[in-house]
Design a protein around this motif. Sequence first.
Motif, PDB file in Angstrom:
ATOM      1  N   MET A  83      70.424  42.336  25.201  1.00  0.00           N
ATOM      2  CA  MET A  83      70.050  41.743  23.923  1.00  0.00           C
ATOM      3  C   MET A  83      71.311  41.511  23.104  1.00  0.00           C
ATOM      4  N   ASN A  84      71.641  40.247  22.877  1.00  0.00           N
ATOM      5  CA  ASN A  84      72.819  39.874  22.096  1.00  0.00           C
ATOM      6  C   ASN A  84      72.393  39.211  20.791  1.00  0.00           C
ATOM      7  N   SER A  85      73.322  39.117  19.867  1.00  0.00           N
ATOM      8  CA  SER A  85      73.068  38.472  18.567  1.00  0.00           C
ATOM      9  C   SER A  85      71.781  39.002  17.952  1.00  0.00           C
ATOM     10  N   LEU A  86      71.651  40.298  17.915  1.00  0.00           N
ATOM     11  CA  LEU A  86      70.415  40.908  17.425  1.00  0.00           C
ATOM     12  C   LEU A  86      70.199  40.626  15.954  1.00  0.00           C
ATOM     13  N   LYS A  87      68.925  40.491  15.588  1.00  0.00           N
ATOM     14  CA  LYS A  87      68.516  40.200  14.223  1.00  0.00           C
ATOM     15  C   LYS A  87      67.602  41.321  13.729  1.00  0.00           C
ATOM     16  N   PRO A  88      67.506  41.509  12.422  1.00  0.00           N
ATOM     17  CA  PRO A  88      66.594  42.544  11.909  1.00  0.00           C
ATOM     18  C   PRO A  88      65.159  42.358  12.408  1.00  0.00           C
ATOM     19  N   GLU A  89      64.739  41.116  12.601  1.00  0.00           N
ATOM     20  CA  GLU A  89      63.373  40.869  13.073  1.00  0.00           C
ATOM     21  C   GLU A  89      63.162  41.255  14.538  1.00  0.00           C
ATOM     22  N   ASP A  90      64.218  41.639  15.235  1.00  0.00           N
ATOM     23  CA  ASP A  90      64.075  42.163  16.590  1.00  0.00           C
ATOM     24  C   ASP A  90      63.722  43.656  16.583  1.00  0.00           C
ATOM     25  N   THR A  91      63.728  44.257  15.424  1.00  0.00           N
ATOM     26  CA  THR A  91      63.393  45.681  15.311  1.00  0.00           C
ATOM     27  C   THR A  91      61.967  45.933  15.781  1.00  0.00           C
ATOM     28  N   ALA A  92      61.813  46.854  16.731  1.00  0.00           N
ATOM     29  CA  ALA A  92      60.497  47.151  17.306  1.00  0.00           C
ATOM     30  C   ALA A  92      60.660  48.263  18.338  1.00  0.00           C
ATOM     31  N   VAL A  93      59.521  48.751  18.798  1.00  0.00           N
ATOM     32  CA  VAL A  93      59.520  49.590  19.999  1.00  0.00           C
ATOM     33  C   VAL A  93      59.406  48.648  21.194  1.00  0.00           C
ATOM     34  N   TYR A  94      60.307  48.787  22.132  1.00  0.00           N
ATOM     35  CA  TYR A  94      60.338  47.924  23.309  1.00  0.00           C
ATOM     36  C   TYR A  94      59.747  48.655  24.505  1.00  0.00           C
ATOM     37  N   TYR A  95      58.850  47.984  25.202  1.00  0.00           N
ATOM     38  CA  TYR A  95      58.152  48.564  26.347  1.00  0.00           C
ATOM     39  C   TYR A  95      58.471  47.780  27.611  1.00  0.00           C
ATOM     40  N   CYS A  96      58.723  48.510  28.680  1.00  0.00           N
ATOM     41  CA  CYS A  96      58.857  47.929  29.998  1.00  0.00           C
ATOM     42  C   CYS A  96      57.480  47.906  30.650  1.00  0.00           C
ATOM     43  N   ALA A  97      57.215  46.870  31.447  1.00  0.00           N
ATOM     44  CA  ALA A  97      55.919  46.750  32.111  1.00  0.00           C
ATOM     45  C   ALA A  97      56.109  46.213  33.519  1.00  0.00           C
ATOM     46  N   ALA A  98      55.159  46.508  34.386  1.00  0.00           N
ATOM     47  CA  ALA A  98      55.228  46.032  35.772  1.00  0.00           C
ATOM     48  C   ALA A  98      53.837  45.659  36.265  1.00  0.00           C
ATOM     49  N   ARG A  99      53.819  44.738  37.223  1.00  0.00           N
ATOM     50  CA  ARG A  99      52.551  44.326  37.795  1.00  0.00           C
ATOM     51  C   ARG A  99      52.772  43.919  39.250  1.00  0.00           C
ATOM     52  N   ALA A 100      51.714  43.973  40.037  1.00  0.00           N
ATOM     53  CA  ALA A 100      51.769  43.477  41.400  1.00  0.00           C
ATOM     54  C   ALA A 100      51.673  41.962  41.368  1.00  0.00           C
ATOM     55  N   GLY A 101      52.406  41.287  42.276  1.00  0.00           N
ATOM     56  CA  GLY A 101      52.391  39.839  42.324  1.00  0.00           C
ATOM     57  C   GLY A 101      53.551  39.235  41.560  1.00  0.00           C
ATOM     58  N   TYR A 102      53.958  38.030  41.945  1.00  0.00           N
ATOM     59  CA  TYR A 102      55.149  37.404  41.358  1.00  0.00           C
ATOM     60  C   TYR A 102      54.868  36.700  40.029  1.00  0.00           C
ATOM     61  N   PHE A 103      53.604  36.480  39.729  1.00  0.00           N
ATOM     62  CA  PHE A 103      53.253  35.766  38.497  1.00  0.00           C
ATOM     63  C   PHE A 103      53.723  36.551  37.278  1.00  0.00           C
ATOM     64  N   ARG A 104      54.168  35.844  36.222  1.00  0.00           N
ATOM     65  CA  ARG A 104      54.750  36.493  35.055  1.00  0.00           C
ATOM     66  C   ARG A 104      53.899  36.206  33.802  1.00  0.00           C
ATOM     67  N   PRO A 105      52.823  36.929  33.628  1.00  0.00           N
ATOM     68  CA  PRO A 105      51.970  36.671  32.465  1.00  0.00           C
ATOM     69  C   PRO A 105      52.655  37.080  31.170  1.00  0.00           C
ATOM     70  N   ILE A 106      52.264  36.446  30.084  1.00  0.00           N
ATOM     71  CA  ILE A 106      52.819  36.793  28.767  1.00  0.00           C
ATOM     72  C   ILE A 106      51.869  37.667  27.975  1.00  0.00           C
ATOM     73  N   SER A 107      50.721  37.955  28.530  1.00  0.00           N
ATOM     74  CA  SER A 107      49.767  38.831  27.864  1.00  0.00           C
ATOM     75  C   SER A 107      49.949  40.261  28.346  1.00  0.00           C
ATOM     76  N   PRO A 108      49.916  41.243  27.436  1.00  0.00           N
ATOM     77  CA  PRO A 108      50.033  42.639  27.870  1.00  0.00           C
ATOM     78  C   PRO A 108      48.978  43.027  28.900  1.00  0.00           C
ATOM     79  N   GLY A 109      47.807  42.422  28.821  1.00  0.00           N
ATOM     80  CA  GLY A 109      46.738  42.735  29.754  1.00  0.00           C
ATOM     81  C   GLY A 109      47.037  42.352  31.189  1.00  0.00           C
ATOM     82  N   GLY A 110      48.073  41.550  31.394  1.00  0.00           N
ATOM     83  CA  GLY A 110      48.436  41.131  32.735  1.00  0.00           C
ATOM     84  C   GLY A 110      49.256  42.145  33.509  1.00  0.00           C
ATOM     85  N   TYR A 111      49.601  43.257  32.874  1.00  0.00           N
ATOM     86  CA  TYR A 111      50.468  44.258  33.502  1.00  0.00           C
ATOM     87  C   TYR A 111      49.714  45.567  33.660  1.00  0.00           C
TER      88      TYR A 111
END
Length: 124
Positions: A83-111
Amino acid sequence: QVQLVESGGGLVQAGGYLRLSCAASGCTGSDRAMGWFRQAPGKEREFVAAISWSGGGTTYTDTVKGRFTISGDNAKNTVYLQMNSLKPEDTAVYYCAARAGYFRPISPGGYQYWGQGNQVTVSS
């Protein structure tokens, strides 16, 4: 049993950088995708970036394109978020997630699997 262990968060000034790491155990196949999400106080968890382990295809949310880079290290079974050029609006708790399959969903429910979360705070 899949476990995701995150590290690398902290406090940084605006314009600075951090690198998050997520070490995976219990999932060694290449047919999977791993992603990063974040959740700020009072807001829903939102997609940041994802990578397909086989082929290395990536997806980013528009607000981090050009600033954040997701990558994976097969030998260490670890995914990173630079993460470069960080901004105050990037402040958050960051979570890593994993799922089976190569598809990359943008919904949390996909992991199916989640890390414990790591605080990133960007001061102005």
